[in-house]
Motif scaffolding. Sequence first.
Motif, short mmCIF file in Angstrom:
data_model
loop_
_atom_site.label_atom_id
_atom_site.label_comp_id
_atom_site.label_asym_id
_atom_site.label_seq_id
_atom_site.Cartn_x
_atom_site.Cartn_y
_atom_site.Cartn_z
N SER A 123 4.91 -6.27 13.12
CA SER A 123 5.08 -7.71 12.93
C SER A 123 5.26 -8.38 14.29
CB SER A 123 6.30 -8.00 12.06
OG SER A 123 7.49 -7.68 12.76
N PHE A 124 5.04 -9.68 14.30
CA PHE A 124 5.22 -10.47 15.52
C PHE A 124 6.60 -11.13 15.50
CE2 PHE A 124 0.53 -10.66 14.90
CZ PHE A 124 0.17 -9.95 16.03
N LYS B 253 9.85 -26.86 16.26
CA LYS B 253 8.82 -27.66 15.58
C LYS B 253 7.58 -26.82 15.29
CE LYS B 253 10.15 -32.27 17.12
NZ LYS B 253 9.88 -33.42 18.03
N ILE B 254 7.20 -25.95 16.21
CA ILE B 254 6.05 -25.07 15.97
C ILE B 254 6.33 -24.17 14.76
CG2 ILE B 254 4.73 -23.12 16.89
CD1 ILE B 254 5.09 -24.38 19.69
N LEU B 255 7.52 -23.59 14.73
CA LEU B 255 7.88 -22.69 13.62
C LEU B 255 7.89 -23.43 12.29
CD1 LEU B 255 10.77 -20.68 15.35
CD2 LEU B 255 8.47 -19.85 14.85
N GLU B 256 8.44 -24.63 12.28
CA GLU B 256 8.51 -25.39 11.03
C GLU B 256 7.13 -25.85 10.58
OE1 GLU B 256 13.03 -27.20 11.01
OE2 GLU B 256 11.40 -28.49 11.76
N GLN B 257 6.28 -26.26 11.51
CA GLN B 257 4.93 -26.70 11.15
C GLN B 257 4.12 -25.59 10.51
OE1 GLN B 257 3.45 -28.21 14.87
NE2 GLN B 257 4.70 -30.09 14.77
N LEU C 101 11.36 -13.73 13.07
CA LEU C 101 10.78 -12.42 12.80
C LEU C 101 9.57 -12.58 11.88
CD1 LEU C 101 14.08 -10.48 12.00
CD2 LEU C 101 13.00 -10.78 14.22
N ASP C 102 8.60 -11.68 12.06
CA ASP C 102 7.46 -11.59 11.16
C ASP C 102 6.70 -12.91 11.04
OD1 ASP C 102 5.80 -10.11 9.52
OD2 ASP C 102 6.91 -10.62 7.69
N VAL C 103 6.36 -13.49 12.17
CA VAL C 103 5.64 -14.77 12.15
C VAL C 103 4.14 -14.52 12.02
CG1 VAL C 103 7.41 -15.92 13.51
CG2 VAL C 103 5.45 -14.88 14.68
N SER C 104 3.42 -15.55 11.63
CA SER C 104 1.98 -15.44 11.39
C SER C 104 1.18 -15.45 12.68
CB SER C 104 1.53 -16.61 10.51
OG SER C 104 1.69 -17.83 11.22
N LYS C 105 -0.09 -15.06 12.55
CA LYS C 105 -0.99 -15.08 13.71
C LYS C 105 -1.19 -16.50 14.22
CE LYS C 105 -3.50 -10.87 12.45
NZ LYS C 105 -4.81 -10.28 12.06
N GLU C 106 -1.16 -17.48 13.30
CA GLU C 106 -1.32 -18.87 13.70
C GLU C 106 -0.18 -19.31 14.61
OE1 GLU C 106 -3.75 -17.98 10.31
OE2 GLU C 106 -1.58 -17.75 10.59
N THR C 107 1.01 -18.87 14.27
CA THR C 107 2.17 -19.21 15.11
C THR C 107 2.06 -18.54 16.47
OG1 THR C 107 3.59 -19.49 13.16
CG2 THR C 107 4.69 -19.09 15.26
N VAL C 108 1.63 -17.28 16.47
CA VAL C 108 1.45 -16.56 17.73
C VAL C 108 0.45 -17.30 18.62
CG1 VAL C 108 0.62 -14.42 18.77
CG2 VAL C 108 2.05 -14.33 16.72
N SER C 109 -0.67 -17.71 18.03
CA SER C 109 -1.71 -18.40 18.80
C SER C 109 -1.19 -19.70 19.39
CB SER C 109 -2.92 -18.69 17.90
OG SER C 109 -3.49 -17.49 17.45
N LYS C 110 -0.42 -20.45 18.59
CA LYS C 110 0.10 -21.74 19.05
C LYS C 110 1.07 -21.56 20.21
CE LYS C 110 0.35 -26.23 18.61
NZ LYS C 110 -0.83 -27.09 18.88
N ILE C 111 1.95 -20.58 20.10
CA ILE C 111 2.94 -20.35 21.17
C ILE C 111 2.26 -19.88 22.44
CG2 ILE C 111 4.85 -18.83 21.87
CD1 ILE C 111 5.92 -19.09 19.02
N GLY D 42 5.56 -23.17 8.73
CA GLY D 42 6.31 -22.64 7.59
C GLY D 42 7.02 -21.34 7.85
N GLU D 43 7.44 -21.12 9.08
CA GLU D 43 8.12 -19.87 9.43
C GLU D 43 9.62 -19.97 9.23
OE1 GLU D 43 6.24 -17.50 10.01
OE2 GLU D 43 4.48 -18.11 11.15
#
Length: 936
Positions: free
Chosen positions: A78-79, A102-106, A265-275, A108-109
């Motif tokens: 997991s990321f 804000k990134i995490l909330e956008q 913990l366990d964030v999505s690929k979309e969140t990884v890309s944004k960060i 849904g993490e």
Amino acid sequence: MVIVMKNKKFEDRFDVLKFAFIIVFSIIVLKVSYMTVIKGEDYYEQAQNKVYKKIPIEAPRGEIRDRYGRLLAGNRPSFTVQLSKDEIEKADPNEIADKVIKILEQNGEKYIDEFPIIIAENGDYYYTYDKSIYEWKQKNNIPLIYSAEESFYEIVDRLINEGILNVDKDTDKFELQKLLNEHGYYPPIYVSKWKFAEEVKKEQWLYRYKIKEENISAKDAFQRIREYYEIPDELIDYEARKILLVRDLLKSQGYLQYQPIKLALDVSKETVSKIEELAMELPGVSIETEPIRYYPNGNFASHILGQIGKISQQNEIDTYIKEKGYSISDMIGKTGIEKKYEEKLHGEKGYKKVEVDAYGRLIRKIDMKAPTSGDTIYLTIDKDLQEVAENSLKNVLKTIQVGGVYESPWGNYKLRDSKKIYNKATSGAVVALHVKTGEVLAMATYPDYDPNDFSTGITSQEMGKYLPKNKNDPLAAKPLYNIATMTSVQPGSTFKMITGLAAIENGLNPNYKINAKGRIMLGNKSFGCWIWNDHRGSHGPTDLYRALEQSCNYYFYSVSVGYDYGSNKPLPVRMSVEEVLKYARLFGLDERTGIEIEEIPGRVPNPEAKLKNTKRSLEYALNRKLKNYFEDITNKDKEEYEKRIKEIVNWTEENPSRGTILKRLKQLKIKEDKIGEVADLVKYSYFNQAKWKTGDTFNLSIGQGAHAYTPLQMANYISGLVNGGYKNKVTIVDKIESYDKMKVEKTKRERERIPLKKYDNLEEIKKGMLRVTQQGTAKRVFGNFPIKVGAKTGTAQKSGRIPTDNEEEYLITHMASFGVNSNEALALADKYEKEDKSKKSRDYYIRKALFELNPRLTYDQINRFKDTYDNFAWFVSFAPYEDPEIAVVSLIFQGGHGGYAAPIARDIMAEYFGLTKDKNEEDIKEELKLVEELKR
């Protein structure tokens, strides 16, 4: 001459200076030599440790598998979003915190939110510490107004009254705490300070921000911390809190700035890309790949596997962080196998070796060591059998709730009677044991839960679905609670084999017939058999086999006291309640079974000590309760205080009427508003229960009264009855295999022979249990089953009324029936609430007003509009009859009749014996026809 003397003085001073210089220089040389030659290696190592640090790398948790190696709990990559304190604080920490949240909330993490001040939807501010105390009190039915000390002794009093603790009033508080822990109770209280652990944690947290005021409100503390971090005024508090939770998380690291902090913990690929896309704007925010606990089968075996979570409780901090060197961010096992084998499953962390400066800031990475996975735990359960147990339990419960027909290839069974539908049957458990080894083959509790929800932390909103719908009802469905090992209730008629065995062990011929006339009258009290209570019937001449087959109460009433009431003469053997309960203890019903996960011991009643224990318990309770209940004294007036309490306790044998008790308490100067409360306590909770009577023995003989056993203990007792008289040590762990598979630790199977007078007597009990399924109370379920099964049904009563979810609303709704004016009662309740600063619940003040306005009103009258509990349904069984292998015990809360739990056992046995393997329904019907032909 003068010049010569001056030169002489000058030379002397120079010599002194030179001498001093030599001494200082010598000391320096010696010190340098000592530091470089003697202590050089030590200092070098210390210097290296100051410069080089090890950042831990998470190890994968060990796997949990079934007896055949099928995966039940594993890991997946997991990321994780991590924060580096030193890098963030070099930049603008408030801005970075705002952006990353804000990134995490956008996306849904979920993110780690441990900031202990919550802003509620209505705008109120409160501490999570206070909420935790509130929830603990609610969960344990402790009055919300109780202090830490009062709460502690409330738990102690209950355990004394239940016979679990045996202490006197002078027992030291530290000794009491030790005894509680030994019995599996861990009140979150520091007895040395008489403070809740959460109170201490709150004080420590506030002190980090130099807030020392006692009782500072959550809102005021919030504003102080907001100012501390210089949050811009234009941000509303709700938005500011998101920044504060990150800043507080960073502050929790102290001086360990080089160690990254987990935010999500366990964030999505979309969140990884944004960060990663905004890396330049988010210095100190990084993504790491880590293993995360994963349960591939969701809710499957959740109460066995358990759950993991963050280290949070004080005992966890003391054990894992202080003693075992865990990190505060580590996940640990909280329940079940995950908790029991935490150190085996945890594995060994790897590390990255880095260089840091004097302020702990990262300079460069140097080295790395890979982590080592934890050991693999193999359980004794069979995944297929466990699945059948869980599905059958769930389906039977749902069928009972609507009064439907449970359909099966072995015969359909209607789960309702002519009088009612048992729609409150929402919980239950089933246990299947191997009778010869004590291995748990399957064990299910319903409702269950998904342990995946806890792998990365669970929010308050998510936790809501696992909380009981009616928090005031002790029998409300609790998905997180393991009924199979943690709930002990009366066994009902499933206890009758103990009573019967005790009788034939003492010489009663199992063929001896008692003329069971339906009921026995003791004075003006009737003790009826179920057949009498239902339709004034009777079983007539009844021996042991028929008594078990028909579950005849009359027979067991008689043999328990050694008197044939049907013929009005003594039995040819001597019997007593002590003999009956002796055999209950021999079969381990007052012990833990030895299973590796959490369990509570059973409770075999103790008639001999009943009066003595009741008086001691009453004295203990009154000493704790009445300290401020007298008009003229407190507990500080020790001699007089104890004298009055002794006087109340001495009324126990007499058991005066409630009216007499009220008058006596008034003479003892109990406060007027407390007299009714104390009278009800001593009368109904102690005096009425103190003396042992023949009726008590009757009740115990049929599994009613003070018995309390778990489904697991009952399954082990049945195993002992049918395996030749061996008491097994129950196990749910087959073996433990090291991560490299080089070492295997096999769980030892242990058992001991129960010291019976004649082991052949067990065969007589088995014969009676066989008749239950062949022609008795379980014939409708097992009549067509191709394997001979021995069994016993049991129906245990649950007295009392079901509390409502909203007691205030209940009282107001029924106010007119209480003989008072509702407006007057509510106004008086308002007055009481305003005057009382202890903040009791609203319904407390309403009740107080009702009793004030109508002194004749009783608690029973107030509660009469509430629903009553339905009976517990028990079914105990074993198979095959000739050479037993498996014992199955099922329990359904408020299930109505014992037979309603029988289809669960049948489904499990069909799976265990392979009757459903690769067969469709037509095949099974053909097999049943063949069985019937062979019978003819």
